[in-house]
Design an enzyme around this catalytic site. Structure first.
Site, PDB file in Angstrom:
ATOM      1  N   LYS A   1       4.075 -15.436   2.734  1.00 19.95           N
ATOM      2  CA  LYS A   1       4.477 -16.148   1.440  1.00 19.95           C
ATOM      3  C   LYS A   1       5.826 -16.455   1.613  1.00 19.95           C
ATOM      4  O   LYS A   1       6.585 -15.920   0.613  1.00 19.95           O
ATOM      5  CB  LYS A   1       3.701 -15.443   0.322  1.00 19.95           C
ATOM      6  CG  LYS A   1       3.750 -16.106  -0.781  1.00 19.95           C
ATOM      7  CD  LYS A   1       2.595 -17.089  -0.903  1.00 19.95           C
ATOM      8  CE  LYS A   1       2.778 -17.853  -2.417  1.00 19.95           C
ATOM      9  NZ  LYS A   1       2.129 -19.186  -2.519  1.00 19.95           N
TER      10      LYS A   1
ATOM     11  N   ASP B   1      -1.852 -18.559   1.053  1.00 18.68           N
ATOM     12  CA  ASP B   1      -2.969 -19.192   0.074  1.00 18.68           C
ATOM     13  C   ASP B   1      -3.641 -20.755   0.817  1.00 18.68           C
ATOM     14  O   ASP B   1      -4.789 -20.515   0.675  1.00 18.68           O
ATOM     15  CB  ASP B   1      -2.275 -19.796  -1.224  1.00 18.68           C
ATOM     16  CG  ASP B   1      -0.805 -20.546  -1.101  1.00 18.68           C
ATOM     17  OD1 ASP B   1      -0.401 -20.482   0.038  1.00 18.68           O
ATOM     18  OD2 ASP B   1      -0.144 -21.108  -1.837  1.00 18.68           O
TER      19      ASP B   1
ATOM     20  N   ASP C   1      -5.721  -7.449   3.721  1.00 23.53           N
ATOM     21  CA  ASP C   1      -7.000  -7.143   3.121  1.00 23.53           C
ATOM     22  C   ASP C   1      -7.863  -7.929   2.514  1.00 23.53           C
ATOM     23  O   ASP C   1      -9.024  -8.266   2.540  1.00 23.53           O
ATOM     24  CB  ASP C   1      -6.481  -6.147   2.163  1.00 23.53           C
ATOM     25  CG  ASP C   1      -7.578  -5.284   1.179  1.00 23.53           C
ATOM     26  OD1 ASP C   1      -8.691  -5.054   1.969  1.00 23.53           O
ATOM     27  OD2 ASP C   1      -7.556  -5.315   0.058  1.00 23.53           O
TER      28      ASP C   1
ATOM     29  N   ASP D   1     -11.668  -9.812   3.801  1.00 21.23           N
ATOM     30  CA  ASP D   1     -13.037 -10.073   3.133  1.00 21.23           C
ATOM     31  C   ASP D   1     -13.645 -11.316   3.225  1.00 21.23           C
ATOM     32  O   ASP D   1     -14.655 -11.633   3.159  1.00 21.23           O
ATOM     33  CB  ASP D   1     -13.012  -9.419   1.903  1.00 21.23           C
ATOM     34  CG  ASP D   1     -13.135  -8.045   1.537  1.00 21.23           C
ATOM     35  OD1 ASP D   1     -13.109  -7.227   2.669  1.00 21.23           O
ATOM     36  OD2 ASP D   1     -13.668  -7.483   0.590  1.00 21.23           O
TER      37      ASP D   1
ATOM     38  N   TYR E   1       0.829  -1.220   0.012  1.00 22.21           N
ATOM     39  CA  TYR E   1      -0.150  -0.009  -0.029  1.00 22.21           C
ATOM     40  C   TYR E   1       1.062   1.247  -0.205  1.00 22.21           C
ATOM     41  O   TYR E   1       0.447   2.196  -0.664  1.00 22.21           O
ATOM     42  CB  TYR E   1      -0.955  -0.015   1.362  1.00 22.21           C
ATOM     43  CG  TYR E   1      -2.177  -0.629   0.931  1.00 22.21           C
ATOM     44  CD1 TYR E   1      -2.093  -2.131   0.826  1.00 22.21           C
ATOM     45  CD2 TYR E   1      -3.378  -0.268   1.339  1.00 22.21           C
ATOM     46  CE1 TYR E   1      -3.212  -2.913   0.636  1.00 22.21           C
ATOM     47  CE2 TYR E   1      -4.676  -0.841   0.872  1.00 22.21           C
ATOM     48  CZ  TYR E   1      -4.605  -2.321   0.646  1.00 22.21           C
ATOM     49  OH  TYR E   1      -5.886  -2.863   0.595  1.00 22.21           O
TER      50      TYR E   1
END
Ligand code: IPM
Ligand code: MG
Length: 362
Positions: free
Chosen positions: A191, A223, A247, A251, A141
């Protein structure tokens, strides 16, 4: 006690849900003998209209002078042009950076009464009680370089996932401490099989672990975490992860609870500790729902629960926070629902009426 609270109602249904949080806070003030002094500011689309910028300097100044910030929602089709120079979301990002809100807490707690509201199977979501701690002021970001450029071979763009060990350490500490106050399980999500920033992340978390021998630490690839969140979400207690991963998985995690209308969030400038006041901004995780603006339709619970988090973390008013949470729970027990969580044989209410039912139960 007296507290200064900055109010940022924002766009769309923001002002409507904010009104219901204020109604609830008014009762809390009366019942527990506090004085909340509220100061409003523009942020998001309304700030673009009124001041030409998504975060006017005066709004930031009001927030900085406050004990906490309560925000409802920003954005809407009016400001959605991808070519626009300023976007409502810029206001949120500038607030996060400008107020040093590096730790975003997004709890996902499934209310037993609402297990049928999710698109997942009730037996999978029953009893889920997890918190995602998302790093909020670093990573893709904000990392530099961040730009687009043109060469003879065409257009290019870059975003940079940059983390310093200090940034990782402070967010991981929030995860460890929060886990310590809960079921003592921490999943650090990265990751590390591909990304350098994730390898540093994992290394720093491993180095901190000896300070927290009571915490059961796991490292989960992002993942795989996305998969496990829908496969066995009850296994998670606290998840700590970097900005973009957070983020995306928040969701996903929100769908476990059925409706975004139920979920609060906190963005903190420090490590929260019981009984201490940590500066923060509180907001529901849902957006501004422009199509429902002015219709007295959306669920105010996420905003009221955000106000509860504010009482807990920024004002150190635990009893008062629990009183708000119980009032929400009791309104559900008494069969009151908004459209997003409506089921047969329940009473469907609008934003305002739901706010009143909750206020009566404080
Ligand atoms: C969120 C939102 C924001 C983010 C957007 C609106 C900038 O998706 O708070 O999760 O990406 O952080
Ligand atoms: Mg998001």
């Amino acid at each position: 006690m007296r507290f200064n609270i900055a109010l940022l109602p924002g766009d769309g249904v923001g002002p409507e849900v904010m009104d219901e949080a204020l109604r609830a806070l008014g009762i809390i003030a009366k019942k527990f003998g506090h004085e909340f002094s509220f100061q409003e500011g523009d942020v998001g689309g309304i700030a673009i209209d009124n001041h030409g910028t998504a975060l006017p300097a005066q709004t930031l100044a009001v927030c900085k002078k406050s004990d906490a910030v309560l925000l409802a929602a920003v954005g809407g089709p009016k400001w959605d042009d991808p070519k626009a120079k300023v976007r409502p979301e810029d206001g949120l990002l500038a607030l996060r950076k400008g107020l040093g809100l590096f730790a975003n807490l997004r709890p996902v707690k499934v209310f037993p009464l609402l297990v049928n509201c999710t698109t997942l199977k009730p037996e999978i979501v029953r009893g889920v009680d997890l918190v995602v701690v998302r790093e909020l002021t670093g990573g893709l970001y904000f990392g530099k370089p961040k730009k687009q450029w043109q060469t003879s071979s065409g257009r290019h763009a870059v975003d940079s996932m940059v983390y310093s060990e200090k940034e990782i350490e402070r967010i991981a500490r929030v995860g460890f401490e929060l886990a310590r106050s809960r079921r003592k399980k921490l999943a650090s999500v990265d990751k590390a099989n591909v990304l350098e920033s994730s390898r540093l992340w994992r290394q720093v978390v491993i180095e901190m672990a000896p300070q927290y021998p009571d915490i059961e630490l796991q490292h989960v690839l992002v993942d795989n975490c996305a998969m496990k969140l829908v496969q066995s979400p009850r296994d998670f207690d606290v998840i700590v992860t970097e900005n973009t991963f957070g983020d995306i998985i928040t969701d996903e995690a929100s769908m476990i609870a059925g409706s975004m209308g139920m979920l609060p969030s906190a963005s903190l400038a420090g490590v929260p500790r019981t009984g201490e006041k940590t500066f923060g901004l509180y907001e529901p995780i849902h957006g501004s729902a422009p199509k429902y603006k002015g219709l007295n339709k959306v669920n105010p619970m996420a905003t009221i629960l955000s106000a509860a988090m504010m009482l807990r973390y920024s004002l150190a008013l635990e009893k008062e926070a629990a009183a708000l949470e119980n009032a929400v729970q009791r309104a559900l027990e008494d069969g009151y629902r908004t459209y997003d969580i409506m089921e047969p044989n329940r009473t469907q209410l609008g934003t305002k009426e739901m706010g009143e039912k909750i206020a009566e139960r404080i």
